[in-house]
Design an enzyme around this catalytic site. Structure first.
Site, short mmCIF file in Angstrom:
data_model
loop_
_atom_site.label_atom_id
_atom_site.label_comp_id
_atom_site.label_asym_id
_atom_site.label_seq_id
_atom_site.Cartn_x
_atom_site.Cartn_y
_atom_site.Cartn_z
N GLY A 3 0.81 -1.22 0.00
CA GLY A 3 0.00 0.00 0.00
C GLY A 3 0.84 1.27 0.00
O GLY A 3 0.62 2.18 -0.80
N GLU B 100 6.01 2.55 8.93
CA GLU B 100 5.24 1.32 8.73
C GLU B 100 6.17 0.21 8.21
O GLU B 100 5.95 -0.97 8.46
CB GLU B 100 4.08 1.57 7.75
CG GLU B 100 2.98 0.52 7.88
CD GLU B 100 1.75 0.81 7.02
OE1 GLU B 100 1.65 1.90 6.44
OE2 GLU B 100 0.90 -0.08 6.94
N HIS C 153 10.85 28.60 13.65
CA HIS C 153 10.30 29.47 14.69
C HIS C 153 9.60 28.64 15.75
O HIS C 153 8.78 29.16 16.50
CB HIS C 153 9.36 30.49 14.06
CG HIS C 153 10.08 31.33 13.04
ND1 HIS C 153 10.69 32.52 13.35
CD2 HIS C 153 10.36 31.09 11.74
CE1 HIS C 153 11.28 33.01 12.28
NE2 HIS C 153 11.11 32.15 11.28
N LYS D 207 -6.91 -3.12 12.67
CA LYS D 207 -8.09 -3.28 11.82
C LYS D 207 -9.01 -4.35 12.41
O LYS D 207 -10.23 -4.17 12.50
CB LYS D 207 -7.68 -3.70 10.40
CG LYS D 207 -7.00 -2.63 9.58
CD LYS D 207 -6.83 -3.09 8.13
CE LYS D 207 -6.04 -2.10 7.29
NZ LYS D 207 -5.96 -2.43 5.87
C1 G6Q Z 1 0.26 0.43 3.69
C2 G6Q Z 1 -0.62 -0.19 4.63
C3 G6Q Z 1 -1.91 0.53 4.88
C4 G6Q Z 1 -2.95 0.34 3.77
C5 G6Q Z 1 -4.30 0.84 4.27
C6 G6Q Z 1 -5.40 0.74 3.24
O1 G6Q Z 1 1.29 -0.07 3.31
O2 G6Q Z 1 -0.80 -1.51 4.37
O3 G6Q Z 1 -1.70 1.89 5.09
O4 G6Q Z 1 -2.57 1.01 2.62
O5 G6Q Z 1 -4.66 0.12 5.42
O6 G6Q Z 1 -5.55 -0.56 2.79
P1 G6Q Z 1 -6.41 -0.88 1.53
O7 G6Q Z 1 -5.79 -0.25 0.34
O8 G6Q Z 1 -6.44 -2.37 1.42
O9 G6Q Z 1 -7.78 -0.29 1.77
#
Ligand code: G6Q
Length: 545
Positions: A265, A351, A382, A510
């Site tokens: 992601g 992450e 500042h 999650k």
């Molecule tokens: C990124 C993570 C996380 C992910 C989100 C959204 O590397 O895994 O930030 O992108 O949880 O996940 P989805 O794209 O599956 O909705």
């Protein structure tokens, strides 16, 4: 391979790193330090001379890279080996920006043709939107695009798009909704016309609660405003690797842009997840962004370790995390368009490298990823720069500055640059007690006061920083800059022997979120969890404290 802390380089660095002279002395001893410790790649210039390293430090850091097999690990990533071992996945964001003629195989299948097909599908969609050919169900031209996604499916598109504002089309506006807080989407929708709004739902898994909930609310809004179930095809598209779920949700199969499990992601803005960027800057500029990243990929894959920008930055980070106990790293962008970039690098690095076990599952006995934070120069000067200059924590800093502004205005850009360079100078050289006293020499204070104030004015200096320059902030230089940080993150993870590509901590959040949601809606109070969780859930159920 020996355990990291047992390598010869690690043991030598533990001793040597404490003996390196103050940077003031290093500069005085070696006038050629800037020339020797700077390099260019992919349209970027890196000055890393203001770091606590001498020749021996470098040779030990490079030895550490060799002893930990860095070069082979880099090769394994580019070749599509299953380096994300806990998810049994290849890690191929580099394939998303590879030459169309490249051959990169996952399980024996070349993934590049699929990437190219998706780019072609994106080009068609982006062209239709930008040229007004994509119309809503009442025949009106789309004027507003709302991107719904979170985490990696949100931050990259938002921040890159914001950074490339000078390249935006005037005909469209793009909005982002990530937070599940109903305020986020309500505030956006209140200003939009459902006949001229198109939603891009971005979710690799198509299972993320926040994104599904926001998309459902967008769909309800659209239907309540007069659209029908059938009209949804003209107003909703999705980017996902879970085509089945997206179709079940009601997205027209023709409006689904694929992505793949070999793209993480937080590394996905180069895929169709980058659709909101492409909509705003056009496909040619989006391809220039990919080209910039590819230029950095080629550099990373081929330059020798001692002249390799991501390797140099990654090794410096290891040096500070492990041998100088730095627990955070600050990214300071001297460009208003790049004000969001520290948050993007924060997700990318934290992450990826916020891990406590090695690839083999053993607890690490050394620090891994530091806290990444930062903001926009000159504003931070500042505020929090005080702690970087005179606090007790060592905070290595990256300063990022384009040499040319998109908005040249009088002396503004020279002042911006002077602040950027002045800060790196101050961090490096500091101010000694005798310098502080000399500054106070003409003051009317008495001797005792002068001495007291001079002590407070002392800055130890020797604070490390990198300075990254580019001619101008363009799609290509931004692509190279982001790829630089992606690979820097990889280098650190490779040295630390951790998996930079999974995120089990995020996954647990999650799962527990869904469990708690069921308890909030249950007919009876929560009693089965710990006292604090039960108490908080039950207060929410009651609705007041
Ligand atoms: C990124 C993570 C996380 C992910 C989100 C959204 O590397 O895994 O930030 O992108 O949880 O996940 P989805 O794209 O599956 O909705």
């Amino acid at each position: 391979m020996p355990l990291l802390t047992q390598t010869k380089a690690w043991q030598a660095l533990a001793e040597h790193s404490q003996q390196v002279a103050h940077m003031r002395e290093l500069f005085a001893q070696h006038p050629g330090r800037f020339d020797d410790m700077s390099l260019q790649a992919a349209g970027l210039f890196l000055d890393y001379s203001k770091n606590r390293v001498d020749d021996k430090t470098w040779s030990l850091l490079l030895q550490l890279a060799e002893e930990t097999g860095l070069s082979n690990k880099v090769k394994a990533m580019f070749q599509g080996e299953i380096i994300n071992t806990t998810e049994h996945r290849a890690v191929l964001h580099t394939a998303l920006r590879a030459e169309a003629s490249a051959d990169i195989r996952v399980d024996g299948v070349n993934v590049v043709p699929e990437v190219q097909q998706t780019l072609a599908k994106m080009a068609e969609f982006v062209g239709a939107l930008r040229e007004g050919r994509w119309q809503g169900y009442t025949g009106k031209t789309i004027t507003d695009v709302v991107s719904i996604g979170i985490g990696g499916s949100f931050l990259g598109p938002k921040i890159v798009s914001e950074a490339l504002k000078p390249y935006w089309t005037e005909h469209l506006r793009c909005h982002y909704v990530a937070n599940v807080d109903g305020t986020a989407i309500s505030e956006k929708l209140a200003k939009l016309d459902h006949e001229t709004t198109l939603f891009i739902m971005s979710s690799k898994s198509f299972g993320t609660q926040e994104t599904l909930t926001n998309t459902l609310s967008a769909k309800d809004w659209f239907i309540r405003a007069g659209g029908s179930q059938q009209d949804i095809a003209k107003h909703f598209v999705a980017v996902t690797s879970n085509v089945v779920k997206a179709t079940e949700f009601g997205i027209d199969a023709a409006n689904i842009f694929p992505m793949w499990d070999w793209v993480g992601g937080r590394y996905s803005l180069w895929s169709a997840i980058g659709l909101p960027i492409a909509v705003m800057i056009g496909m040619d500029n989006f391809r220039a962004l990919l080209q910039g990243a590819r230029n950095m990929d080629n550099h990373f894959a081929s330059a020798p370790l001692n002249a390799n920008m991501p390797v140099i930055m990654g090794l410096l980070s290891v040096l500070y995390s492990n041998f100088h106990q730095a627990q955070s790293h600050v990214v300071l962008t001297y460009d208003h368009y790049l004000r969001g970039l520290p948050a993007y690098f924060q997700q990318l690095d934290m992450e990826s490298n916020g891990k406590h076990v090695t690839l083999a599952g053993e607890d690490v006995d050394y620090a891994t990823g530091p806290v990444i934070w930062g903001g926009e120069g000159t504003n931070g000067q500042h505020a929090y720069h005080q702690l970087i200059h005179q606090g007790t924590a060592l905070i290595p800093a990256d300063f990022i500055l384009p040499l040319q502004s998109h908005n040249p205005l009088g002396e503004h850009h020279a002042q911006l640059a002077s602040n950027c360079f002045g800060q790196t100078q101050a961090l490096m050289q500091g101010r000694t007690l005798s310098e502080a006293l000399a500054e106070l020499s003409s003051s009317t204070l008495d001797a005792k006061d002068k001495e007291l104030i001079a002590k407070h004015k002392v800055m130890t200096g020797n604070k490390p920083s990198n300075t990254i320059l580019m001619d101008k902030l363009t799609p290509a230089t931004l692509g190279a800059l982001i790829a630089l940080y992606e690979h820097r993150t990889f280098v650190q993870g490779a040295i630390w022997d951790i998996n930079s590509f999974d995120q089990w901590g995020v996954e647990l959040g999650k799962t527990l979120g869904n469990d708690v949601l069921a308890r909030l809606a249950a007919p009876q109070d929560a009693t089965e969890l710990d006292a604090s969780s039960n108490g908080l859930i039950n207060l929410f159920r009651k609705g007041n404290i």
